[in-house]
Design an enzyme around this catalytic site. Structure first.
Site, mmCIF file in Angstrom:
data_model
loop_
_atom_site.group_PDB
_atom_site.id
_atom_site.type_symbol
_atom_site.label_atom_id
_atom_site.label_comp_id
_atom_site.label_asym_id
_atom_site.label_seq_id
_atom_site.Cartn_x
_atom_site.Cartn_y
_atom_site.Cartn_z
ATOM 1 N N SER A 140 -24.728 -15.579 -38.350
ATOM 2 C CA SER A 140 -23.409 -15.412 -38.982
ATOM 3 C C SER A 140 -23.488 -16.300 -40.421
ATOM 4 C CB SER A 140 -22.505 -15.653 -38.296
ATOM 5 O OG SER A 140 -22.045 -14.676 -36.640
ATOM 6 N N GLN A 141 -22.115 -16.080 -41.451
ATOM 7 C CA GLN A 141 -22.749 -17.112 -42.123
ATOM 8 C C GLN A 141 -21.356 -17.904 -41.954
ATOM 9 O OE1 GLN A 141 -19.216 -15.185 -44.101
ATOM 10 N NE2 GLN A 141 -18.625 -16.472 -45.639
#
Length: 213
Positions: free
Chosen positions: A56-57
């Site tokens: 994920s970011q």
């Protein structure tokens, strides 16, 4: 950006929990990314980790962790181990992490990496994340890093009273929202909050299998 610079960037983006920022600062995100993409580790963006999955970011990792308002010693169930980065951030907060991954091809390398980093407060399972981990319930908090189309009832049931569930919900390729569900201390309806529009890989399932201890 270095991991220290990444933490400073996240603070400017509104992450205010000092413990979360220190967890980000203390980890090398590059360790959790395929070797050929490690020069991109300092970017605030999701990256592929193989098998159709992503890490994920960093902003989303920090935002979700902050939104759970975790306290040391709490028991946290993570749905979707992936590369192990989110589990590592949780573990740095002094909580006991129980992480479930549907893909053995991701679960085994993540476990090997996290154990090599000395994180003994993470427990691993391969299986259907939507079923949670009933043998270890109840949990103080549950965090999902993959999106079901609707909230799996088993996850809510495995929350203790007062517990928090944070999960992206919505159709793959369509509108998804990050929701936080708080279970009441006594009987009654849960508190449901929509926090953020997000985009996550879909939650998939398979028969459960415990990794050996």
């Amino acid at each position: 950006m270095s991991d220290r610079e990444l933490a400073e960037f996240l603070e400017r983006q509104g992450i205010t929990d000092a413990r979360v920022l220190e967890a980000i600062r203390s980890l090398r995100r590059a360790d959790f990314i395929p070797e050929d993409l490690r020069d991109l580790a300092g970017q605030d963006s999701p990256l592929p980790i193989g098998h159709g999955q992503t890490i994920s970011q960093p902003f989303i990792v920090a935002y979700m962790t902050q939104a759970l308002a975790l306290q040391p010693g709490e028991r946290v169930l993570e749905i979707g181990t992936g590369s192990g980065y989110q589990a590592a951030v949780l573990a740095r907060l002094g909580v006991e992490v129980y992480t479930v991954e549907v893909l053995p091809e991701l679960a085994w390398p993540a476990r090997e990496l996290l154990e090599r980093l000395g994180m003994g407060n993470i427990h691993f399972r391969v299986g259907d994340g939507s079923a949670g981990w009933p043998e270890e319930a109840p949990f103080d908090a549950i965090l999902g890093t993959a999106a079901p189309e609707r909230l799996p009832p088993a996850l809510y049931e495995q929350l203790r009273p007062g517990g928090r569930l944070l999960l992206p919900v919505g159709a793959h390729g369509g509108h998804q929202e990050l929701i936080r569900v708080t279970k009441p201390l006594e009987g009654g309806a849960p508190q449901v909050e929509a926090l953020l529009a997000v985009r996550f890989v879909p939650m998939t399932s398979s028969p459960p299998e415990s990794l050996p201890h």
